[in-house]
Design a protein around this motif. Sequence first.
Motif, PDB file in Angstrom:
ATOM      1  N   TRP A  53     -35.271  48.434   6.205  1.00  0.00           N
ATOM      2  CA  TRP A  53     -34.335  49.531   6.455  1.00  0.00           C
ATOM      3  C   TRP A  53     -33.113  48.963   7.169  1.00  0.00           C
ATOM      4  O   TRP A  53     -33.040  48.947   8.396  1.00  0.00           O
ATOM      5  CB  TRP A  53     -34.966  50.614   7.324  1.00  0.00           C
ATOM      6  N   ILE A  54     -32.158  48.459   6.428  1.00  0.00           N
ATOM      7  CA  ILE A  54     -30.945  47.908   7.033  1.00  0.00           C
ATOM      8  C   ILE A  54     -29.763  48.181   6.110  1.00  0.00           C
ATOM      9  O   ILE A  54     -29.855  47.989   4.897  1.00  0.00           O
ATOM     10  CB  ILE A  54     -31.087  46.384   7.305  1.00  0.00           C
ATOM     11  N   ASP A  55     -28.678  48.671   6.678  1.00  0.00           N
ATOM     12  CA  ASP A  55     -27.479  48.926   5.872  1.00  0.00           C
ATOM     13  C   ASP A  55     -26.280  49.084   6.804  1.00  0.00           C
ATOM     14  O   ASP A  55     -26.409  49.021   8.030  1.00  0.00           O
ATOM     15  CB  ASP A  55     -27.658  50.184   5.018  1.00  0.00           C
ATOM     16  N   ILE A  56     -25.120  49.272   6.198  1.00  0.00           N
ATOM     17  CA  ILE A  56     -23.876  49.480   6.930  1.00  0.00           C
ATOM     18  C   ILE A  56     -23.372  50.899   6.693  1.00  0.00           C
ATOM     19  O   ILE A  56     -23.879  51.617   5.825  1.00  0.00           O
ATOM     20  CB  ILE A  56     -22.784  48.480   6.498  1.00  0.00           C
ATOM     21  N   VAL A  57     -22.376  51.292   7.465  1.00  0.00           N
ATOM     22  CA  VAL A  57     -21.697  52.572   7.257  1.00  0.00           C
ATOM     23  C   VAL A  57     -20.481  52.329   6.358  1.00  0.00           C
ATOM     24  O   VAL A  57     -19.597  51.550   6.720  1.00  0.00           O
ATOM     25  CB  VAL A  57     -21.243  53.183   8.597  1.00  0.00           C
ATOM     26  N   PRO A  58     -20.419  52.952   5.168  1.00  0.00           N
ATOM     27  CA  PRO A  58     -19.253  52.771   4.311  1.00  0.00           C
ATOM     28  C   PRO A  58     -18.068  53.573   4.829  1.00  0.00           C
ATOM     29  O   PRO A  58     -18.236  54.661   5.400  1.00  0.00           O
ATOM     30  CB  PRO A  58     -19.725  53.317   2.957  1.00  0.00           C
ATOM     31  N   ARG A  59     -16.861  53.027   4.656  1.00  0.00           N
ATOM     32  CA  ARG A  59     -15.649  53.724   5.065  1.00  0.00           C
ATOM     33  C   ARG A  59     -14.629  53.653   3.944  1.00  0.00           C
ATOM     34  O   ARG A  59     -14.223  52.568   3.541  1.00  0.00           O
ATOM     35  CB  ARG A  59     -15.046  53.086   6.323  1.00  0.00           C
ATOM     36  N   ARG A  60     -14.224  54.803   3.453  1.00  0.00           N
ATOM     37  CA  ARG A  60     -13.213  54.848   2.395  1.00  0.00           C
ATOM     38  C   ARG A  60     -12.205  55.940   2.711  1.00  0.00           C
ATOM     39  O   ARG A  60     -12.573  57.072   3.002  1.00  0.00           O
ATOM     40  CB  ARG A  60     -13.864  55.120   1.031  1.00  0.00           C
ATOM     41  N   GLU A  61     -10.948  55.566   2.646  1.00  0.00           N
ATOM     42  CA  GLU A  61      -9.849  56.508   2.824  1.00  0.00           C
ATOM     43  C   GLU A  61      -8.714  56.071   1.917  1.00  0.00           C
ATOM     44  O   GLU A  61      -8.714  54.948   1.412  1.00  0.00           O
ATOM     45  CB  GLU A  61      -9.391  56.534   4.294  1.00  0.00           C
ATOM     46  N   PRO A  62      -7.744  56.936   1.694  1.00  0.00           N
ATOM     47  CA  PRO A  62      -6.625  56.545   0.812  1.00  0.00           C
ATOM     48  C   PRO A  62      -5.919  55.294   1.306  1.00  0.00           C
ATOM     49  O   PRO A  62      -5.682  55.126   2.503  1.00  0.00           O
ATOM     50  CB  PRO A  62      -5.698  57.774   0.879  1.00  0.00           C
TER      51      PRO A  62
END
Length: 306
Positions: free
Chosen positions: A80-89
């Motif tokens: 159980w390991i992952d990152i937080v995705p971040r997407r903006e214009p």
Amino acid sequence: MCDYGRLNFKYLEAENRLLEPQIFLEGQLAYTDWATAISQAALQLKQFAGPEIAIIASARMTNEELWLTAQLAKSLGTEWIDIVPRREPGDNILLSEDRNPNTNGARLILGSESEPGANLLAISEAVKSGKIKALLILKENTMHLGVPVEQLAKLPVLIMMNILSNDATEKATIVLPACGFAEKRGSLVNGKGRLQRLNRAVRPPGNVRDDWEILRDLLQAVGGGDSILSIDDVFRRISETVPQFAGLSLNKIGDLGVHILQMDELPPVHPRDEEAIEEAVAMQVRRRAVGRQVDEVRKAAAAGTH
């Protein structure tokens, strides 16, 4: 450099900067020394089996920090390991749609079969259901996980390594104060696949420690890692285990960086992963909107008392 990156540094001097390690004792957080914080964090994590432990890392972390995080996950036996995705214009010039500066580093180093960020919601659901008993959050705001702070407070183990205090750090069992981007050394892989070196510009305040040192010590305390004495040693381990880094060192990267990843050679993102990432991003947008509303209500209430 875009205006967002050029001006986003004042938080390093914020009033709520974490300056000392803390441990939860007798119903409240208390300041402690680093040796105690690390040993207690290791003891808390080792109470549970791998499937009961989750790690939320950050693609704002350096390659060295991500590699140590991956080794920590292996030592604990958790997948159980992952990152937080971040997407903006973005602006197609200086500002990328991917607001994480090291997503490509996470792709190469964490070794997940899924796209970085695609498993975040699954981890959040496992926390909500009680399947996860111990949660280690590295350099991320828990707002992005979609798990209410009240529910995080019920976790037997909540270890947070971060820069600033917030509602969630107040509920943690261990708090580990870490460095900001201008206070550390290491490397990143940018959005075009170029390996770049990050140099320290200022010293961290208080009793703050470098992120890689915190992770190295925690890794060794849970029974993994050996003879890692410097961040150059960490990079050396990466170059020995991640093909794209082979033959390189922090010194060899130089000031201009080295192209190590051909973006057009990456496999296309699976529609299932893309859907999960978009859902995680949408959740962040909703929670930010709620957060702004709460802040406005608090400000209005404060103004009404004067």
